[in-house]
Design an enzyme around this catalytic site. Structure first.
Site, PDB file in Angstrom:
ATOM      1  N   ARG A 167       0.270 -14.263 -14.529  1.00  0.00           N
ATOM      2  CA  ARG A 167      -0.036 -15.492 -14.322  1.00  0.00           C
ATOM      3  C   ARG A 167       0.815 -16.780 -14.268  1.00  0.00           C
ATOM      4  NH1 ARG A 167      -4.084 -12.039 -15.404  1.00  0.00           N
ATOM      5  NH2 ARG A 167      -2.460 -11.596 -16.915  1.00  0.00           N
ATOM      6  N   THR A 168       1.358 -16.782 -15.450  1.00  0.00           N
ATOM      7  CA  THR A 168       2.066 -17.955 -15.663  1.00  0.00           C
ATOM      8  C   THR A 168       3.435 -18.063 -15.065  1.00  0.00           C
ATOM      9  OG1 THR A 168       1.212 -17.854 -18.071  1.00  0.00           O
ATOM     10  CG2 THR A 168       3.118 -19.325 -17.767  1.00  0.00           C
ATOM     11  N   LYS A 196      23.140  -7.291 -22.917  1.00  0.00           N
ATOM     12  CA  LYS A 196      24.479  -6.906 -23.494  1.00  0.00           C
ATOM     13  C   LYS A 196      24.749  -7.541 -24.911  1.00  0.00           C
ATOM     14  CE  LYS A 196      26.184  -6.337 -18.778  1.00  0.00           C
ATOM     15  NZ  LYS A 196      26.790  -6.934 -17.704  1.00  0.00           N
ATOM     16  N   ARG A 203       9.315 -18.696 -21.608  1.00  0.00           N
ATOM     17  CA  ARG A 203       8.381 -17.953 -22.339  1.00  0.00           C
ATOM     18  C   ARG A 203       9.007 -17.151 -23.234  1.00  0.00           C
ATOM     19  NH1 ARG A 203       3.217 -14.538 -20.748  1.00  0.00           N
ATOM     20  NH2 ARG A 203       2.488 -16.651 -20.878  1.00  0.00           N
ATOM     21  N   HIS A 241       0.970 -22.690 -25.965  1.00  0.00           N
ATOM     22  CA  HIS A 241       0.955 -22.348 -24.516  1.00  0.00           C
ATOM     23  C   HIS A 241       0.235 -23.742 -23.861  1.00  0.00           C
ATOM     24  CE1 HIS A 241       1.094 -20.030 -20.859  1.00  0.00           C
ATOM     25  NE2 HIS A 241       0.432 -19.053 -21.141  1.00  0.00           N
TER      26      HIS A 241
HETATM   27  N1   CP Z   1      -2.693 -16.451 -19.371  1.00  0.00           N
HETATM   28  C1   CP Z   1      -1.178 -16.044 -19.331  1.00  0.00           C
HETATM   29  O1   CP Z   1      -0.285 -16.606 -19.976  1.00  0.00           O
HETATM   30  O2   CP Z   1      -1.172 -14.873 -18.857  1.00  0.00           O
HETATM   31  P1   CP Z   1       0.021 -14.144 -18.430  1.00  0.00           P
HETATM   32  O3   CP Z   1       0.541 -13.720 -19.740  1.00  0.00           O
HETATM   33  O4   CP Z   1       0.164 -13.199 -17.268  1.00  0.00           O
HETATM   34  O5   CP Z   1       1.191 -15.027 -17.930  1.00  0.00           O
END
Ligand code: CP
Length: 320
Positions: A66-67, A94, A116, A146
């Site tokens: 999603r993100t 590497k 992320r 988040h």
């Molecule tokens: N909600 C969320 O962060 O989903 P993903 O890990 O798929 O990005």
């Protein structure tokens, strides 16, 4: 640069790393900006030229559906050039350090990093060390934060329940390992929610959780009474270092959201989940796909929220 790393001298968003330290006005500005982008989703042409000529790099050191996809779509709808790097096939494998990766991407005239990372604080670290004109957006760091997920969640809540002053929200499940829950609690309290409840077994709650500004329940039947918004969380087994539960079936029996349990909440309660969902572990499939579920609307709203955050952060470039 102001005291808060995220804000420039005028108090405008430069990086988006955490909800912590941001006030109600700024969160409301993000929500209101996202509103206009959400309306655009129904248009034949979904693009605006706000970030034309800007380069955005998605750096996802952890898996995501999603993100990552909604950040990429959001950047494209703002007309930015966007690269989603595949970390598994990058020079990180590497032995290149995170900072060396950043320095090399800076040399390609990048304007924004979306990050992320499995380590808490990774996005802060990059924001502190990257070139001053570059904005950093946190797409999830360890169990810390988040922030865009929390904003898309409160945006979705506002669409159904606009009056936060009477709003009672229950967050249910693995609070201990959840960066989403921490960010949601901060956002809901900053926006003035009447009550944020956490419902979980003791083993899945952080120590002194009540200091986050929540009321605590260990019994789902009691905790669901008078609730307007139910947020289910996944068991984050990848972050569990020891056995915290007897079994998944036992967990589902006590904390899984079934149609019968849902009836305890207010009749017009909405059901949310940041995803990915585990059917039959934390949520019954009849609830996940039922009429009170807004789970897929959360996903759609992720595009508008990420467009809002990216466009706001990019407006401050050169004004730090
Ligand atoms: N909600 C969320 O962060 O989903 P993903 O890990 O798929 O990005």
């Amino acid at each position: 640069m102001s005291h808060n790393l995220q804000l420039n001298a005028e108090g405008k968003l430069k990086h988006f790393l955490t909800i912590d330290g941001l006030d109600k006005n700024l969160l409301t500005e993000i929500l209101d900006t996202a509103e206009s982008f959400a309306e655009m989703s129904g248009h034949h042409v979904k693009k605006v030229p706000l970030l034309r000529g800007k380069t955005i790099v998605n750096l996802f050191f952890e898996n995501s559906t999603r993100t990552r996809t909604t950040f990429e779509l959001a950047a494209k709808r703002l007309s930015a050039d966007v690269i989603s790097m595949n970390i598994a096939t990058s020079a990180t494998s590497k032995g290149e350090s995170l900072l060396d990766t950043i320095r090399n991407l800076e040399a390609m005239f990048v304007d924004m990093f979306v990050v992320r990372h499995g380590t808490s604080g990774a996005a802060h670290f990059i924001a502190e060390h990257t070139a001053p004109h570059i904005s950093v957006i946190n797409a999830g760091d360890g169990r810390h934060s988040h922030p865009t997920q929390a904003m898309l969640d409160v945006f979705t809540i506002r669409q159904f329940k606009p009056n936060f002053s009477t709003l009672r929200v229950a967050i249910i499940g693995d609070i201990l390992h959840s960066r989403v829950a921490r960010s949601q609690i901060l956002a809901l309290n900053t926006l003035g929610a009447a009550e944020v409840r956490v419902i979980a077994p003791k083993t899945l709650l952080p120590a002194h959780v009540e200091t986050l500004g929540v009321t605590v329940h260990h019994n789902l039947n009691e905790g669901l009474k008078d609730i307007d918004v139910i947020i289910m969380l996944r068991l984050q087994k990848e972050r569990m270092t020891s056995a915290l539960l007897p079994s998944e079936s036992e967990y589902f029996k006590c904390f899984g959201l079934t149609p019968e349990k849902l009836e305890i909440a207010k009749p017009d309660a909405i059901v949310m989940h940041p995803g990915p969902i585990n059917r039959g572990v934390e949520i019954d499939t009849r609830v996940a796909d039922g009429p009170q579920s807004v789970i897929l609307q959360q996903v759609s709203n992720g595009i508008a929220i990420r467009m809002a955050v990216m466009s706001m952060a990019m407006q401050t470039q050169g004004a730090a």
